[in-house]
Every structure is written in C-alpha cells, then in structure tokens.
Design an enzyme around this catalytic site. Structure first.
Site, mmCIF file in Angstrom:
data_model
loop_
_atom_site.group_PDB
_atom_site.id
_atom_site.type_symbol
_atom_site.label_atom_id
_atom_site.label_comp_id
_atom_site.label_asym_id
_atom_site.label_seq_id
_atom_site.Cartn_x
_atom_site.Cartn_y
_atom_site.Cartn_z
ATOM 1 C CG ASP A 106 -2.060 1.074 1.258
ATOM 2 O OD1 ASP A 106 -2.380 1.300 -0.010
ATOM 3 O OD2 ASP A 106 -2.544 1.353 2.279
ATOM 4 C CB CYS A 160 -20.024 -12.750 -4.453
ATOM 5 S SG CYS A 160 -18.451 -11.821 -3.596
ATOM 6 C CB CYS A 163 -24.138 -12.731 -1.267
ATOM 7 S SG CYS A 163 -23.753 -11.562 0.256
ATOM 8 C CB CYS A 166 -20.635 -5.861 1.052
ATOM 9 S SG CYS A 166 -20.672 -6.500 -0.586
ATOM 10 C CB CYS A 170 -22.586 0.329 1.823
ATOM 11 S SG CYS A 170 -21.471 2.209 1.645
ATOM 12 C CB CYS A 186 -15.858 4.887 0.683
ATOM 13 S SG CYS A 186 -15.136 3.468 1.875
ATOM 14 C CB CYS A 213 -16.431 2.517 7.246
ATOM 15 S SG CYS A 213 -17.731 1.764 6.985
ATOM 16 C CB CYS A 216 -18.639 -3.487 2.880
ATOM 17 S SG CYS A 216 -16.970 -2.632 3.227
ATOM 18 C CB CYS A 220 -18.446 -10.442 4.085
ATOM 19 S SG CYS A 220 -17.908 -11.464 2.937
HETATM 20 S S1 SF4 Z 1 -20.975 -9.618 1.423
HETATM 21 FE FE1 SF4 Z 1 -18.919 -10.805 0.941
HETATM 22 S S2 SF4 Z 1 -19.900 -12.491 -0.133
HETATM 23 FE FE2 SF4 Z 1 -21.527 -11.159 0.209
HETATM 24 S S3 SF4 Z 1 -21.193 -9.909 -1.962
HETATM 25 FE FE3 SF4 Z 1 -20.154 -8.777 -0.480
HETATM 26 S S4 SF4 Z 1 -17.914 -9.614 -0.531
HETATM 27 FE FE4 SF4 Z 1 -19.469 -11.008 -1.745
HETATM 28 S S1 SF4 Z 2 -16.084 0.869 4.194
HETATM 29 FE FE1 SF4 Z 2 -18.055 1.528 4.815
HETATM 30 S S2 SF4 Z 2 -18.468 3.483 3.819
HETATM 31 FE FE2 SF4 Z 2 -16.837 2.290 2.500
HETATM 32 S S3 SF4 Z 2 -17.845 0.935 1.177
HETATM 33 FE FE3 SF4 Z 2 -17.472 -0.380 2.950
HETATM 34 S S4 SF4 Z 2 -19.374 -0.154 4.245
HETATM 35 FE FE4 SF4 Z 2 -19.476 1.538 2.676
#
Ligand code: SF4
Ligand code: SF4
Length: 325
Positions: A106, A160, A163, A166, A170, A186, A213, A216, A220
């Site tokens: 990073d 995924c 599903c 996420c 959000c 975000c 945050c 998401c 999961c």
């Molecule tokens: S919550 Fe996890 S499994 Fe579901 S769509 Fe998002 S990344 Fe994929």
């Molecule tokens: S980190 Fe938080 S604000 Fe950013 S995409 Fe994931 S859930 Fe949304």
C-alpha cells in the site's frame, strides 16, 4: 481507467498520476518478471472469533462510543508488512542467491488487489476487496516484485454468488454497483484520505465511525472465517477501542501525537481527527447522547476553521425540544 474517468477516486490524485505504471509492474520496477503476493491476517489476538462481527456491529448502537476500524487499532501495518516482506526476500536469497527485488505494501502505484486475486490469494468481492474462503477479508496485502521467473499460481474461483449484503449494508451507498466503489462516498476515504470539509449530506450517515469503516466486511458471511494475527503488533491499543468520543475529542495535539505514535492514525493529523470526531459527536447529539454538546462546546472556538465549522454543524444537530406550550 474507467473508474478513474468517473472520478471515483476523489482527491486521491496519486491513483491517476502514474498511468500504466500502476498496471504494468516492469514499468514501475524495470526488470520485474514475476510478482510474489502475500497476505497477512490482522484481527487482534484478543478478538472473540465466535461472534466478533456482532461485537463490532454492536458498537454502532452506542452513539457515544468512538469506532476506529479494526485494522488501525494496533501498529501501522505498513511498517510491519514491509519488514516481514524484507525478511521473506532475505530468506529466498539464502536459498537461490542474490536477486533483484522490491517490496510494497500500500505504498506505491501497485494494483494490489488485482495482483492478489490473479495469483490466487482470494477473489474480488462485490465490495472490491479481496476475500478468501479460509480467511474472509481481514488481511493486509503485500507484494515483492522480483527479477526472476517463477511458476504462476492460479486464481481461485469467486464465491459471492447472489449475495449482496455488503452493497445493502453500506451506510453511504458507496458501492454503486457490484465491484464498483465510489470512494468519494466511502467513510474510509472521507475520514482518512479526504482533506477538506466532509460533504454535509454524508455526515449524518457516518454515525460514530471516526477512522475508517468496516461495515461491508463485518456483514460478509465469509468473515466468520477471518483469522487472528499471529503477531502482537495488531493488538488493540489501550484507549482506542470502546473509548468515548468525548475523551478522544479532548486530546491535545501533543496527546494525539503521543497516543498514535507508530499507529496508522497518526497520518491523518490532529485536525482531521477532530473533524471526524466532531461529526460523530453531532450524530451522537442527534441521538440524544448526554455530554455530546458539552464536549463540542469545548472546541467551538478552535483555531482551525475546519474544526470550527464541523463543530457548528454538530451543535446544530441537537434535536428540537417540544414546545412547552
Ligand atoms: S458480503 Fe461478501 S460474499 Fe456477499 S457480496 Fe459482499 S463480498 Fe461477496
Ligand atoms: S468501508 Fe463503509 S462506507 Fe466504505 S464501502 Fe464499505 S461499508 Fe461503505
């Protein structure tokens, strides 16, 4: 390139400035023939693995509590990962002799998640992070660019399915479509990368998240398999977890620098720290949290205009009291 063209990177100009060097390793480090990808689990060692996602979600229901993203509660991962990649390269050199290499985590124009998914560290989730069936997504990524040809590892299949948890969870609707994140919405971007005032319409959605945050990732289903770090480096620091917003808002700049020594939080500086906490205190005030107004009032005349404006916004979140007549 499409993502950049949409402006989804916001103020992160460094994502656009390096052009194809980001996508072509040999343009960044001449002579690169292969890339070794690595991942390192980071849940703090004290994490209750049975219900850690619920424990973290519960913090959202306590508006006076400050939430710092799980990855940032311990030592700065850049330092830890870079040191470990350097040791890995030394160990390889002991086996094969000296070789050209450069390690990243990073820290340079490197398409980390793409390299990781193409080399089998996991698949890109709909939130765009890399995740794996055996480890969820709570890991850091790192790479070593090397000047020797290595056998390629295969990508893993994606899981995924249908599903969309996420995307649905959000709070700011930053995942605008599967696999597409508008960083400008975000909370991780807004609290860490973004330098100026936080857009007014997004402030109420930030709740009590003051640095990053995790929502998401917390939602999961694969993160019930997330792993604890083997290292003490990512243990949560005293005073950063379960701490009150008011206590963190009271830190002087000197205290901020002292308490965040060696932590990734230090990178945002005291002013952004106060800006973020002011927003969270405003949200706490709206939720009826006692003490929020008093904490905000202590910085109503802060020397920083940025902080003063966010404090004024926050104080205006006080719920209207019903007219006694
Ligand atoms: S919550 Fe996890 S499994 Fe579901 S769509 Fe998002 S990344 Fe994929
Ligand atoms: S980190 Fe938080 S604000 Fe950013 S995409 Fe994931 S859930 Fe949304």
């Amino acid at each position: 390139m499409q993502w950049l063209a949409h402006g989804f990177h916001g103020e992160m100009k460094y994502m656009a400035t390096h052009g194809t060097r980001r996508a072509r390793p040999a343009e960044l480090v001449p002579g690169t023939v292969s890339v070794i990808t690595a991942r390192m689990d980071y849940l703090p060692r004290g994490t209750p693995l049975d219900d850690w996602q619920a424990v973290e979600f519960d913090r959202l229901s306590r508006p006076g509590e400050a939430i710092v993203s799980v990855y940032a509660r311990g030592r700065d991962y850049h330092k830890v990962m870079r040191a470990r990649l350097a040791r890995l390269a030394e160990r390889i050199a002991e086996e094969v002799g000296p070789f050209g290499h450069r390690a990243f985590t990073d820290s340079a124009p490197v398409l980390e998640a793409e390299l990781a998914s193409r080399s089998g560290q996991g698949w890109r989730g709909k939130h765009t992070l890399v995740l794996d069936r055996s480890a969820g997504s709570m890991f850091f990524l790192g790479e070593i660019y090397v000047d020797m040809a290595l056998p390629e590892s295969e990508p893993v299949t994606a899981h995924c399915g249908s599903c969309s948890a996420c995307i649905d969870v959000c709070p700011t609707k930053a995942i605008v479509a599967p696999y597409r994140l508008d960083a400008r919405r975000c909370i991780s971007y807004l609290t860490i990368e973004h330098g100026g005032p936080i857009p007014l319409e997004l402030r109420p959605m930030m709740g009590n998240r003051i640095y990053g945050c995790d929502d998401c990732q917390l939602i999961c289903p694969w993160n019930k398999f997330a792993k604890k770090s083997a290292l003490p480096d990512f243990d949560a620091r005293e005073g950063l977890t379960g701490q009150s917003l008011a206590a963190l808002f009271a830190w002087s700049e000197e205290e901020f620098l002292r308490f965040t020594e060696g932590s990734p939080i230090r990178r945002i500086g005291h002013e952004r720290w106060l800006r973020n906490i002011a927003v969270a205190l405003g949200n706490a005030l709206r939720a009826g949290e006692s003490g929020a107004a008093e904490a905000l009032a202590t910085r109503a005349s802060d020397p920083s205009e940025l902080v003063r404006e966010h404090v004024a916004w926050a104080l205006a979140q006080r719920p209207e009291t019903p007219n006694a007549s």
